[in-house]
Design a protein around this motif. Sequence first.
Motif, PDB file in Angstrom:
ATOM      1  N   VAL A 114       0.834  -1.200   0.000  1.00 46.05           N
ATOM      2  CA  VAL A 114       0.000   0.000   0.000  1.00 46.05           C
ATOM      3  C   VAL A 114       0.875   1.259   0.000  1.00 46.05           C
ATOM      4  CG1 VAL A 114      -1.636   1.362   1.371  1.00 46.05           C
ATOM      5  CG2 VAL A 114      -1.949  -1.111   1.137  1.00 46.05           C
ATOM      6  N   THR A 115       0.548   2.181  -0.877  1.00 43.55           N
ATOM      7  CA  THR A 115       1.242   3.475  -0.918  1.00 43.55           C
ATOM      8  C   THR A 115       0.277   4.649  -0.701  1.00 43.55           C
ATOM      9  OG1 THR A 115       1.017   3.492  -3.330  1.00 43.55           O
ATOM     10  CG2 THR A 115       3.115   2.682  -2.426  1.00 43.55           C
ATOM     11  N   GLU A 116      -1.016   4.430  -0.952  1.00 43.86           N
ATOM     12  CA  GLU A 116      -2.038   5.463  -0.715  1.00 43.86           C
ATOM     13  C   GLU A 116      -2.932   5.013   0.433  1.00 43.86           C
ATOM     14  OE1 GLU A 116      -4.109   7.226  -4.185  1.00 43.86           O
ATOM     15  OE2 GLU A 116      -2.895   5.820  -5.361  1.00 43.86           O
ATOM     16  N   VAL A 117      -2.925   5.775   1.528  1.00 45.82           N
ATOM     17  CA  VAL A 117      -3.642   5.363   2.736  1.00 45.82           C
ATOM     18  C   VAL A 117      -4.805   6.308   3.034  1.00 45.82           C
ATOM     19  CG1 VAL A 117      -3.455   4.968   5.233  1.00 45.82           C
ATOM     20  CG2 VAL A 117      -1.554   4.342   3.728  1.00 45.82           C
ATOM     21  N   LEU A 118      -5.966   5.721   3.281  1.00 49.48           N
ATOM     22  CA  LEU A 118      -7.100   6.482   3.790  1.00 49.48           C
ATOM     23  C   LEU A 118      -7.041   6.404   5.312  1.00 49.48           C
ATOM     24  CD1 LEU A 118      -9.755   8.035   3.122  1.00 49.48           C
ATOM     25  CD2 LEU A 118     -10.947   5.840   3.374  1.00 49.48           C
ATOM     26  N   LEU A 119      -6.692   7.517   5.953  1.00 46.04           N
ATOM     27  CA  LEU A 119      -6.632   7.582   7.420  1.00 46.04           C
ATOM     28  C   LEU A 119      -8.037   7.830   7.949  1.00 46.04           C
ATOM     29  CD1 LEU A 119      -3.620   9.754   8.612  1.00 46.04           C
ATOM     30  CD2 LEU A 119      -4.089   7.381   9.194  1.00 46.04           C
ATOM     31  N   PHE A 120      -8.531   6.919   8.764  1.00 48.49           N
ATOM     32  CA  PHE A 120      -9.928   6.947   9.188  1.00 48.49           C
ATOM     33  C   PHE A 120     -10.023   6.998  10.715  1.00 48.49           C
ATOM     34  CE2 PHE A 120     -14.201   5.262   7.464  1.00 48.49           C
ATOM     35  CZ  PHE A 120     -14.919   5.821   8.509  1.00 48.49           C
ATOM     36  N   PHE A 151      -1.334  10.268   2.294  1.00 47.44           N
ATOM     37  CA  PHE A 151      -2.511  10.134   3.147  1.00 47.44           C
ATOM     38  C   PHE A 151      -3.688  10.937   2.607  1.00 47.44           C
ATOM     39  CE2 PHE A 151       0.071   9.531   7.358  1.00 47.44           C
ATOM     40  CZ  PHE A 151       0.288   8.206   7.027  1.00 47.44           C
ATOM     41  N   THR A 152      -4.883  10.360   2.767  1.00 48.49           N
ATOM     42  CA  THR A 152      -6.135  11.100   2.636  1.00 48.49           C
ATOM     43  C   THR A 152      -6.860  10.919   3.955  1.00 48.49           C
ATOM     44  OG1 THR A 152      -6.283  10.620   0.267  1.00 48.49           O
ATOM     45  CG2 THR A 152      -8.301  11.320   1.372  1.00 48.49           C
ATOM     46  N   ASP A 153      -7.350  12.009   4.544  1.00 48.33           N
ATOM     47  CA  ASP A 153      -8.024  11.941   5.840  1.00 48.33           C
ATOM     48  C   ASP A 153      -9.537  11.883   5.670  1.00 48.33           C
ATOM     49  OD1 ASP A 153      -5.430  12.450   6.696  1.00 48.33           O
ATOM     50  OD2 ASP A 153      -5.820  14.584   7.033  1.00 48.33           O
ATOM     51  N   VAL A 154     -10.181  11.043   6.473  1.00 49.88           N
ATOM     52  CA  VAL A 154     -11.645  11.045   6.532  1.00 49.88           C
ATOM     53  C   VAL A 154     -12.063  12.158   7.486  1.00 49.88           C
ATOM     54  CG1 VAL A 154     -13.696   9.768   7.265  1.00 49.88           C
ATOM     55  CG2 VAL A 154     -11.851   8.586   6.047  1.00 49.88           C
ATOM     56  N   PRO A 155     -12.777  13.172   7.009  1.00 49.98           N
ATOM     57  CA  PRO A 155     -13.191  14.255   7.902  1.00 49.98           C
ATOM     58  C   PRO A 155     -14.270  13.795   8.881  1.00 49.98           C
ATOM     59  CG  PRO A 155     -14.132  14.565   5.717  1.00 49.98           C
ATOM     60  CD  PRO A 155     -13.229  13.370   5.627  1.00 49.98           C
ATOM     61  N   ALA A 156     -14.518  14.602   9.879  1.00 48.91           N
ATOM     62  CA  ALA A 156     -15.582  14.292  10.846  1.00 48.91           C
ATOM     63  C   ALA A 156     -16.884  13.996  10.106  1.00 48.91           C
ATOM     64  CB  ALA A 156     -15.761  15.465  11.806  1.00 48.91           C
ATOM     65  N   PHE A 157     -17.553  12.935  10.514  1.00 51.89           N
ATOM     66  CA  PHE A 157     -18.764  12.487   9.790  1.00 51.89           C
ATOM     67  C   PHE A 157     -20.023  12.683  10.627  1.00 51.89           C
ATOM     68  CE2 PHE A 157     -16.279   8.945  11.548  1.00 51.89           C
ATOM     69  CZ  PHE A 157     -17.171   8.309  12.400  1.00 51.89           C
ATOM     70  N   ILE A 332     -15.374   3.766   2.039  1.00 47.13           N
ATOM     71  CA  ILE A 332     -14.059   3.302   1.553  1.00 47.13           C
ATOM     72  C   ILE A 332     -14.096   3.023   0.065  1.00 47.13           C
ATOM     73  CG2 ILE A 332     -12.402   1.395   1.686  1.00 47.13           C
ATOM     74  CD1 ILE A 332     -13.124   1.198   4.712  1.00 47.13           C
ATOM     75  N   ASN A 333     -15.151   2.353  -0.406  1.00 47.13           N
ATOM     76  CA  ASN A 333     -15.266   2.038  -1.828  1.00 47.13           C
ATOM     77  C   ASN A 333     -15.353   3.297  -2.681  1.00 47.13           C
ATOM     78  OD1 ASN A 333     -15.108  -0.782  -1.634  1.00 47.13           O
ATOM     79  ND2 ASN A 333     -17.297  -0.979  -1.185  1.00 47.13           N
ATOM     80  N   ASN A 334     -16.085   4.304  -2.188  1.00 42.87           N
ATOM     81  CA  ASN A 334     -16.171   5.566  -2.936  1.00 42.87           C
ATOM     82  C   ASN A 334     -14.802   6.237  -3.066  1.00 42.87           C
ATOM     83  OD1 ASN A 334     -18.917   5.340  -3.326  1.00 42.87           O
ATOM     84  ND2 ASN A 334     -19.453   6.523  -1.494  1.00 42.87           N
ATOM     85  N   TRP A 335     -14.002   6.118  -2.008  1.00 43.50           N
ATOM     86  CA  TRP A 335     -12.654   6.701  -2.054  1.00 43.50           C
ATOM     87  C   TRP A 335     -11.710   5.876  -2.949  1.00 43.50           C
ATOM     88  CZ3 TRP A 335      -8.249   4.138  -0.024  1.00 43.50           C
ATOM     89  CH2 TRP A 335      -7.064   4.881  -0.091  1.00 43.50           C
ATOM     90  N   ALA A 336     -11.888   4.580  -2.914  1.00 42.39           N
ATOM     91  CA  ALA A 336     -10.938   3.682  -3.604  1.00 42.39           C
ATOM     92  C   ALA A 336     -11.179   3.563  -5.109  1.00 42.39           C
ATOM     93  CB  ALA A 336     -10.973   2.300  -2.957  1.00 42.39           C
TER      94      ALA A 336
END
Length: 337
Positions: A114-120, A151-157, A332-336
């Motif tokens: 993995v090189t692109e990480v969704l930080l959740f 990194f891509t950050d998941v904002p407050a939901f 996650i799927n929408n981001w990926a």
Amino acid sequence: MKGVLLVNLGSPESPTPKDVKPYLDEFLMDKYVIDVPYLLRALLVRGIILRKRPEESAHAYAKIWWDEGSPLVVLSERMQQKVQPLVNVPVALAMRYGTMTIEKGLQELHDKGVTEVLLFPLYPQYAMASTLTILVKAEEIRKKKFPQMTFTDVPAFYNKPDYIKNLADSMKKHLEGFDYDHLLFSYHGIPERHIRKTDVTKSHCKIDGSCCNTPSPAHEFCYRHQCYETTKLVIEQLGIPQDKYSLTFQSRLAGDKWLEPYTDVEINKMPAKGIKKLAVVTPAFVSDCLETLEEIAMRAKEEFEENGGEEFLAIPCLNDDDQWCQTVGNWINNWAK
């Protein structure tokens, strides 16, 4: 290749003072949790708090500990295991504090290419002491150990419609058959100065009862506003009358002005006001933990009944609820894509 790192708070290794002490030291020495200069923080934490708190906290942890381990960790693992089959990228789990470190989680993803990480961060509302400290720590580790990662950050939901629906549906299910007099939304407390520190406008957040309802760029990072907004949206979904619910903040440290009203103070007053059947939900957490299982479901229940209350329902967090796991999988799927 893409991958996801779910990050929750963390837990001591066992409910013993020996294991609780280093965990509390790491947690309370975090400058985003107790945000005072290092020497003052060290004096406060290591000179005062850690003299008694590890034994007290170990006793509290022992009351809620499961055979499989810490409820927070076990529930987070169950969630991760349910989400993984729903997505086409690796999903790792880490904790901000304790031995399940963010570095270990990133290493696990790195080893899978993995090189692109969704930080959740697993927090619905943004706060310095939860969301921000995760993002800062992860970035420090990335620079030192994994410079090739992005990194891509998941904002407050807190206000996302699918999250609100999951929370409302879960509450409705647990409230079924419980004829409550009052529904209390209890959020984790933070010092008032944290609200002002995260105010990007440097002037909007006055904590005066009106600023949270006045549109502002500050709301993107305002924990207090986001707690009230989550509550408002859930109440709208469930159709609960204005006079049948309220919002409070729990878990404060002495010596500072924390967000009010305080959960324990308000709960203890309720029976005298005619509230004999109380339901409490804790939407600052997605996984049940010490603050929900011991502080609310045990201690608050006991005090409510001692003060004349008759029935008390602690509504579980979303945990590994199927709908909630599906929502996380969809995000996650929408981001990926």
